[in-house]
Design an enzyme around this catalytic site. Sequence first.
Site, PDB file in Angstrom:
ATOM      1  N   LYS A  40       0.805  -1.197   0.000  1.00 44.74           N
ATOM      2  CA  LYS A  40       0.000   0.000   0.000  1.00 44.74           C
ATOM      3  C   LYS A  40       0.851   1.266   0.000  1.00 44.74           C
ATOM      4  O   LYS A  40       0.385   2.342  -0.362  1.00 44.74           O
ATOM      5  CB  LYS A  40      -0.895   0.034   1.254  1.00 44.74           C
ATOM      6  N   ASP A 100      14.508  -0.206   1.760  1.00 43.76           N
ATOM      7  CA  ASP A 100      15.190  -0.318   3.050  1.00 43.76           C
ATOM      8  C   ASP A 100      16.235  -1.435   2.926  1.00 43.76           C
ATOM      9  O   ASP A 100      17.372  -1.181   2.527  1.00 43.76           O
ATOM     10  CB  ASP A 100      14.120  -0.588   4.112  1.00 43.76           C
ATOM     11  N   THR A 104      12.275  -6.412  -0.787  1.00 44.46           N
ATOM     12  CA  THR A 104      10.980  -6.337  -1.466  1.00 44.46           C
ATOM     13  C   THR A 104      11.164  -6.034  -2.958  1.00 44.46           C
ATOM     14  O   THR A 104      10.636  -6.746  -3.819  1.00 44.46           O
ATOM     15  CB  THR A 104      10.087  -5.246  -0.820  1.00 44.46           C
ATOM     16  N   LYS A 128      16.989   4.030   2.294  1.00 45.17           N
ATOM     17  CA  LYS A 128      17.779   3.982   3.536  1.00 45.17           C
ATOM     18  C   LYS A 128      18.965   3.072   3.280  1.00 45.17           C
ATOM     19  O   LYS A 128      18.883   1.875   3.522  1.00 45.17           O
ATOM     20  CB  LYS A 128      16.934   3.376   4.668  1.00 45.17           C
ATOM     21  N   ASP A 156       3.442   3.778   6.559  1.00 43.51           N
ATOM     22  CA  ASP A 156       2.706   3.472   7.786  1.00 43.51           C
ATOM     23  C   ASP A 156       3.581   2.857   8.864  1.00 43.51           C
ATOM     24  O   ASP A 156       4.698   2.414   8.629  1.00 43.51           O
ATOM     25  CB  ASP A 156       1.611   2.444   7.480  1.00 43.51           C
TER      26      ASP A 156
HETATM   27  P1  IMP Z   1      12.604  -3.693   2.332  1.00 39.33           P
HETATM   28  O1  IMP Z   1      12.101  -4.982   1.753  1.00 39.33           O
HETATM   29  O2  IMP Z   1      13.346  -3.909   3.619  1.00 39.33           O
HETATM   30  O3  IMP Z   1      13.366  -2.835   1.360  1.00 39.33           O
HETATM   31  O4  IMP Z   1      11.351  -2.907   2.821  1.00 39.33           O
HETATM   32  C1  IMP Z   1      10.517  -2.283   1.982  1.00 39.33           C
HETATM   33  C2  IMP Z   1       9.182  -2.029   2.621  1.00 39.33           C
HETATM   34  O5  IMP Z   1       9.282  -1.905   4.048  1.00 39.33           O
HETATM   35  C3  IMP Z   1       8.662  -0.727   2.131  1.00 39.33           C
HETATM   36  O6  IMP Z   1       7.844  -0.912   1.011  1.00 39.33           O
HETATM   37  C4  IMP Z   1       7.877  -0.203   3.311  1.00 39.33           C
HETATM   38  O7  IMP Z   1       6.538  -0.641   3.204  1.00 39.33           O
HETATM   39  C5  IMP Z   1       8.522  -0.829   4.511  1.00 39.33           C
HETATM   40  N1  IMP Z   1       9.397   0.114   5.213  1.00 39.33           N
HETATM   41  C6  IMP Z   1      10.751   0.110   5.263  1.00 39.33           C
HETATM   42  N2  IMP Z   1      11.217   1.123   5.989  1.00 39.33           N
HETATM   43  C7  IMP Z   1      10.147   1.819   6.405  1.00 39.33           C
HETATM   44  C8  IMP Z   1       9.971   3.009   7.200  1.00 39.33           C
HETATM   45  O8  IMP Z   1      10.910   3.677   7.677  1.00 39.33           O
HETATM   46  N3  IMP Z   1       8.684   3.386   7.396  1.00 39.33           N
HETATM   47  C9  IMP Z   1       7.617   2.729   6.896  1.00 39.33           C
HETATM   48  N4  IMP Z   1       7.728   1.624   6.161  1.00 39.33           N
HETATM   49  C10 IMP Z   1       8.982   1.166   5.919  1.00 39.33           C
HETATM   50 MG    MG Z   2       4.626  -0.697   4.729  1.00 41.52          MG
END
Ligand code: IMP
Ligand code: MG
Length: 171
Positions: A40, A100, A104, A128, A156
């Site tokens: 979302k 992050d 994903t 990040k 969120d």
């Molecule tokens: P990744 O798979 O660790 O890169 O995370 C990606 C997903 O984690 C993003 O699409 C966000 O939905 C969520 N996410 C990562 N960091 C944050 C944050 O600081 N605030 C809110 N959602 C986050």
């Molecule tokens: Mg999220």
Amino acid sequence: MDGIAPLLTSDVIAERVRELGATITRDYEGRSLVLVSILKGSFIFAADLVRAIGLPVRVEFLGVRSYGQGTTSSGVVQITHDLANPIEGEDVLLVEDIVDTGLTVAHLLDLLRTRLPRSLKVCALLHKPARLCTPVPIEYLGFTIEDRFVVGYGLDRAEAYRNLPYIGILE
Ligand code: IMP
Ligand code: MG
């Protein structure tokens, strides 16, 4: 709002989104684009970005869940809503709120590549780099931020704060 330290104002976000839209419009000149908004978190960013792009654009949504209720990535990406239409032969731009760990986006790039788009690129509002474990190419990036948990403008914490018009650090 209580416990939220403003990081990016709505004006700063709007200006950057306009710049991203202009760059994308230039890069894809003469072509049309399929913008895939990852739900979302990217719904507000995608809604603003699409209006900053001066090209024929089709919008698709891909629903994923990667966090559950916590604030750390589980590394497990669950598809909650698949694309409604094929993307074969299309120029596809994946639109994400934040990269992050990169897990994903890496997973979704693998998934979408199997559907044979003509091209596949990533546009992320936030990055990040501190926590990156899977390197992912981000062709269009809004802002690089510190390793703090942020909310607002679609992002969120346990489904709350998505409606904040700015991005803030959750303290
Ligand atoms: P990744 O798979 O660790 O890169 O995370 C990606 C997903 O984690 C993003 O699409 C966000 O939905 C969520 N996410 C990562 N960091 C944050 C944050 O600081 N605030 C809110 N959602 C986050
Ligand atoms: Mg999220």
